[in-house]
Design an enzyme around this catalytic site. Structure first.
Site, PDB file in Angstrom:
ATOM      1  N   ARG A 273      -6.955 -10.311  11.631  1.00  9.70           N
ATOM      2  CA  ARG A 273      -5.705  -9.772  12.154  1.00  9.70           C
ATOM      3  C   ARG A 273      -5.520 -10.153  13.618  1.00  9.70           C
ATOM      4  O   ARG A 273      -4.403 -10.367  14.086  1.00  9.70           O
ATOM      5  CB  ARG A 273      -5.673  -8.250  11.975  1.00  9.70           C
ATOM      6  CG  ARG A 273      -4.295  -7.645  12.233  1.00  9.70           C
ATOM      7  CD  ARG A 273      -4.246  -6.169  11.875  1.00  9.70           C
ATOM      8  NE  ARG A 273      -4.172  -5.978  10.444  1.00  9.70           N
ATOM      9  CZ  ARG A 273      -5.047  -5.284   9.726  1.00  9.70           C
ATOM     10  NH1 ARG A 273      -6.076  -4.731  10.310  1.00  9.70           N
ATOM     11  NH2 ARG A 273      -4.908  -5.141   8.427  1.00  9.70           N
ATOM     12  N   GLY A 274      -6.637 -10.226  14.353  1.00 11.92           N
ATOM     13  CA  GLY A 274      -6.564 -10.599  15.761  1.00 11.92           C
ATOM     14  C   GLY A 274      -6.007 -11.997  15.958  1.00 11.92           C
ATOM     15  O   GLY A 274      -5.127 -12.223  16.794  1.00 11.92           O
TER      16      GLY A 274
END
Length: 334
Positions: A273-274
């Site tokens: 997600r980062g």
């Protein structure tokens, strides 16, 4: 004329303002978490940005602000196709709110008086195509936060209870704010917010004086103050709309994707997600700056807000998350 404090007149807090602008350009970023002292302009900035954006076109009587009669849910029983202009919605979610109030529930009054089973929409319906603002999000009950994040990610609110089976669009930018001294969010919830910024009261005397001066001028003669800042707000609005139009044409090279992955590996962030948020926010920033391709300068600018809240705790490193991100960005990107 709007009586909301102008976005361009907010003194300082550049990271917070940029994060909000990026979500206006690309709502898929996943919202913004703003942690900091009380009275630092968090709610003012959210309302100012929404007021700065052009109004939305919606079906007049649609409870979910649908842009077309075909998008209105069946349960709303809309009779007229009349379209009206509405301000971009900003819905406040209070502490202690019940799940029924958030998602909607059976309309008890109609059930008792008419014997009809009807749906009474909640805050998520009102927030569709706008902003849902939660002050003191760190004090909100965990199951409500989980619910909000799931709906914000899927864009759909589904209610299955009391004999109801309801679905409706719920696409909004989730903005959460709070004071970390009053409690922290669980790490898995932190990770679900797209961007995170920390704000603090200004320590520079001149800056504090300017805050007071502008607020006093706004309250003393609101019309004159809004007129004074209208052009600067208009410039930001134009840049946001231009960036929205250019977003899909803003290229992201394999080298940039590799930089995103390298940064996240070096920082030890969990999952992917980062990387995705870093890439999308850098692309939105590049579009905002009129660049045709995302580059390292854009990554440097947005990395602290995209990755700072995703770091694992390091008991041997007392530096703040922003400092740690800045150090790794310098090592990786130069």
């Amino acid at each position: 004329m709007s009586s909301v404090f102008p976005f361009s007149a907010i003194v300082g807090q550049e990271q917070m303002k940029l994060a909000l602008i990026l979500t206006a350009i690309d709502p898929s970023l996943g919202g913004v978490l703003v942690f900091g002292d009380r009275g630092t302009g968090k709610s003012t900035a959210v309302r100012a940005l929404a007021a700065l954006l052009p109004p939305i076109t919606a079906v007049a009587d649609c409870p979910v602000n649908a842009a077309d009669i075909a998008d209105c849910p069946d349960w709303a029983d809309i009779k007229s196709e009349k379209l009206v202009k509405k301000p971009t919605p900003v819905v406040d979610l209070p502490l202690g709110v019940t799940e029924d109030r958030v998602t909607g529930a059976l309309d008890i009054e109609r059930a008792l008086t008419r014997g009809e089973k009807a749906f009474q929409p909640g805050l998520l319906a009102r927030a569709n195509r706008g902003y849902l603002y939660i002050d003191e999000v760190n004090l909100l009950e965990d199951h409500i936060v989980d619910l909000l994040l799931d709906v914000a990610q899927s864009g759909v609110n589904a209610v299955e209870r009391e004999g109801l089976s309801i679905r409706h669009a719920a696409r909004f930018v989730l903005i959460g704010s709070g004071n970390p001294e009053e409690g922290e969010l669980r790490p898995q919830l932190l990770d679900r917010f797209g961007l995170s910024v920390e704000v603090a009261s200004p320590t520079d005397i001149d800056e504090r004086v300017e805050v007071i001066r502008r607020r006093d001028a706004f309250e003393t003669d609101t019309k004159a103050f809004l007129t004074r800042w209208r052009r600067k707000d208009g410039k930001i609005r134009k840049d946001i709309l231009t960036a929205r139009a250019q977003l899909q044409n803003t290229a992201t090279s394999d080298d940039t994707l590799r930089d995103c992955a390298t940064l996240c590996l070096a920082l030890g962030t969990d999952g992917l997600r980062g990387e995705l948020t870093l890439m999308r926010s850098a692309r939105a920033f590049a579009a905002y700056k009129g660049a045709s391709q995302t580059g390292r300068d854009h990554l440097r600018k947005v990395a602290p807000m995209a990755l700072g809240h995703r770091l694992r705790r390091d008991p041997l490193d007392e530096a703040g998350s922003g400092t740690r991100v800045g150090r790794v960005v310098k090592e990786v990107l130069g």
